[in-house]
Design an enzyme around this catalytic site. Structure first.
Site, PDB file in Angstrom:
ATOM      1  N   LYS A  80     -14.133   8.300 -11.301  1.00 59.25           N
ATOM      2  CA  LYS A  80     -12.918   8.491 -10.501  1.00 59.25           C
ATOM      3  C   LYS A  80     -11.965   9.411 -11.263  1.00 59.25           C
ATOM      4  O   LYS A  80     -11.853   9.304 -12.496  1.00 59.25           O
ATOM      5  CB  LYS A  80     -12.286   7.121 -10.271  1.00 59.25           C
ATOM      6  CG  LYS A  80     -11.085   7.078  -9.340  1.00 59.25           C
ATOM      7  CD  LYS A  80     -10.616   5.625  -9.168  1.00 59.25           C
ATOM      8  CE  LYS A  80      -9.501   5.470  -8.166  1.00 59.25           C
ATOM      9  NZ  LYS A  80      -9.124   4.039  -7.971  1.00 59.25           N
ATOM     10  N   SER A 155      -8.879   2.660  -3.101  1.00 62.98           N
ATOM     11  CA  SER A 155      -8.589   4.042  -3.417  1.00 62.98           C
ATOM     12  C   SER A 155      -9.755   4.798  -4.053  1.00 62.98           C
ATOM     13  O   SER A 155      -9.764   6.024  -4.054  1.00 62.98           O
ATOM     14  CB  SER A 155      -7.391   4.113  -4.371  1.00 62.98           C
ATOM     15  OG  SER A 155      -7.707   3.502  -5.617  1.00 62.98           O
ATOM     16  N   SER A 179      -9.349  -1.685  -5.025  1.00 64.72           N
ATOM     17  CA  SER A 179      -9.816  -0.295  -4.911  1.00 64.72           C
ATOM     18  C   SER A 179     -11.257  -0.027  -5.285  1.00 64.72           C
ATOM     19  O   SER A 179     -11.744   1.080  -5.057  1.00 64.72           O
ATOM     20  CB  SER A 179      -8.927   0.617  -5.745  1.00 64.72           C
ATOM     21  OG  SER A 179      -7.778   0.916  -5.016  1.00 64.72           O
TER      22      SER A 179
HETATM   23  N1  GLN Z   1      -4.962  -0.586  -1.591  1.00 67.02           N
HETATM   24  C1  GLN Z   1      -4.172  -1.120  -2.663  1.00 67.02           C
HETATM   25  C2  GLN Z   1      -2.986  -0.221  -2.897  1.00 67.02           C
HETATM   26  O1  GLN Z   1      -2.796   0.659  -2.149  1.00 67.02           O
HETATM   27  C3  GLN Z   1      -5.000  -1.272  -3.885  1.00 67.02           C
HETATM   28  C4  GLN Z   1      -5.155  -0.036  -4.673  1.00 67.02           C
HETATM   29  C5  GLN Z   1      -5.936  -0.191  -5.929  1.00 67.02           C
HETATM   30  O2  GLN Z   1      -6.597  -1.206  -6.154  1.00 67.02           O
HETATM   31  N2  GLN Z   1      -5.808   0.799  -6.788  1.00 67.02           N
HETATM   32  O3  GLN Z   1      -2.246  -0.378  -3.806  1.00 67.02           O
END
Ligand code: GLN
Length: 490
Positions: A80, A155, A179
């Site tokens: 990532k 994400s 994410s």
């Molecule tokens: N969807 C969650 C957010 O927007 C989790 C994101 C993540 O785990 N980095 O913060």
């Protein structure tokens, strides 16, 4: 598609070690496949062709010379783009890091290289890992390989999409509230969030430091176990990393669930509007029972406040962590006639709307007059959620819930932030409590979209969690009617 690409990482590493396949052939096959699929999927933000081919050649040379190879030798891996790889750009899918090149390797990167992994490149994400669909990337849109009109989840959407598309054997993402697990569920992969402190966060661009963990995506639990084994463990560069010894995760995978107690929150399954998700999870839980597990009903009364707590805590931490992007030290600098204005113009142009929303939310929650009302309260409710899990785990060894309330949705479908935030209802509580947790594919819905089930275990029970997930996975894969060995047609 080259037959090589059908192997999982464990099998590929074995074949490279015996010389049945060369690391170069595996890397070339992956790069050729990726060149054909990327125009449709868009998982990668940058590729390092030359570096990957060189690393692969070095593995093959070492093998021919009889030198010992690492456990991931010759396995093409993607990271990532919020994890540093020395000499490669780290963008966090944000305009604010334009031109920034990582001066050092993240600990995960260094450990992967030491294990012989071939790093292919960096994958797309929601800007600074804030989002659930990958649509908050300021740089590129990534699509779900199972249906390119849909999102891969977020994400870590690029990391999920590349493994699902077979343009990498294993990838790494970061998980703050879901994410890794959410995109794994949307893309039909095993996605693993290690216990908080199990894997070093050094070289991961911080979002919410009390929640962030780095973890793998793979096509099998045994690959995840292997990827965790090589990356976990104490790191003097991350004071939150744990000194607990790293078990030999792949060696501990079991075949049955005898004596295991699986906790189930009845309302989650009964009240889920998407019945296909509920039914596939229910069926997987029944299989666990058939494999010897005992199903017990548990309650997590405060987990219902998880999303609210998370958006206060994570945004508060983000507002502090992201203060470093000031146009002075990293990436973009938008000039202005004085320092303060340059700070405003750089941040104004460099950050996208979701990141700005989080910074404002978090700054407000931490402000003098509101600190106790928001941040303090959220921290107290977080403690109640942790206690719910402590109580639940007195009665069970693992907890099974849906991973996402629905399968992958269409790109552009969710335009309001709140509906996006609600994607993570089932994954956030485990993050707040620092548990080990994963998403395991349990089948496809009627539209052919993959569905994942969420399994969690107490912190540092990663070995037991993986072992149980492996037993269930083997049983699910043996049932031809579930077609879990399908690959997306791209
Ligand atoms: N969807 C969650 C957010 O927007 C989790 C994101 C993540 O785990 N980095 O913060």
């Amino acid at each position: 598609m080259d037959a090589l690409l059908k192997l999982d990482a464990t099998e590929l590493a074995t074949q490279v070690a015996t010389g049945a396949v060369t690391a170069l052939a595996a890397t070339q096959a992956t790069l050729a496949h990726l060149a054909a699929t990327e125009p449709k999927v868009g998982a990668y933000l940058s590729l390092d062709h030359a570096g990957a081919l060189l690393a692969a050649t070095q593995i093959d040379t070492a093998r021919k010379a009889g030198k010992p190879l690492g456990p991931l030798a010759g396995v093409p891996v993607a990271l990532k783009d919020n994890l540093h790889v020395q000499g490669s750009p780290t963008t966090c899918a944000s305009r604010i890091l334009k031109g920034f090149v990582a001066p050092y390797d993240a600990t995960v990167t260094a450990r992967l290289k030491a294990a012989g992994a071939v790093i292919l490149g960096k994958t797309n994400l929601d800007e600074f890992a804030m989002g659930s669909s990958c649509e908050n990337s300021a740089l590129q849109q990534t699509r779900n390989p199972w249906d390119v009109s849909r999102v891969p989840g977020g994400s870590s959407g690029g990391s999920a999409a590349c493994v699902a598309a077979r343009s990498a054997f294993v990838s790494f993402g970061s998980d703050t509230g879901g994410s890794i697990r959410l995109p794994a569920s949307f893309c039909g992969l095993v996605g693993y969030k290690p216990s908080y402190g199990r894997v070093s966060r050094y070289g991961l661009v911080a979002f919410a430091s009390s929640l962030d963990q780095v973890g793998p995506f793979a096509r099998s639990v045994r690959d995840v176990a292997l990827a965790l084994k090589v990356t976990a463990g104490l790191d003097p560069l991350d004071t939150t990393s744990s000194a607990q010894p790293v078990p030999d995760y792949p060696a501990l995978l079991a075949r049955d669930l005898k004596g295991k107690r699986v906790g189930v929150v009845r309302e989650y399954l009964d009240k889920l509007p998407n019945r296909q998700v509920a039914n596939l999870c229910q069926a997987a839980i029944a299989r666990m029972q058939a494999l010897g597990a005992q199903v017990v009903e548990i309650k997590l009364p405060h987990a219902d406040f998880g999303v609210q707590v998370y958006y206060v805590v994570a945004s508060a931490e983000a507002s502090s962590n992201l203060a470093r992007f000031d146009g002075v030290r990293y990436g973009l600098r938008v000039p202005a006639d004085n320092g303060i204005r340059a700070y405003f113009s750089t941040r104004g142009e460099g950050f996208g709307p979701e990141v700005k929303r989080r910074i404002m939310l978090g700054t407000y929650a931490l402000s003098a007059g509101h600190y106790d009302e928001y941040y303090g309260k959220a921290a107290r409710v977080r403690t109640l959620i942790c206690r719910d899990f402590d109580q639940a785990f007195a009665a069970c060894d693992l907890i099974a819930t849906p991973c996402a309330p629905f399968p992958a949705f269409k790109a552009g479908e969710k335009s309001d932030p709140l509906s996006m935030y609600l994607c993570d209802v089932y994954t956030i509580p485990a993050s707040l409590a620092g548990l080990s947790a994963l998403s395991l594919p349990v089948g496809f819905d009627a539209g052919g979209l993959p569905i994942g089930m969420h399994l969690s275990a107490p912190a540092f029970h990663d070995d037991k969690l993986l072992s149980a997930a492996h037993a269930l996975e083997q049983d699910l894969h043996a049932d031809q009617s579930l077609q879990l060995d399908r690959t997306p047609s791209l």
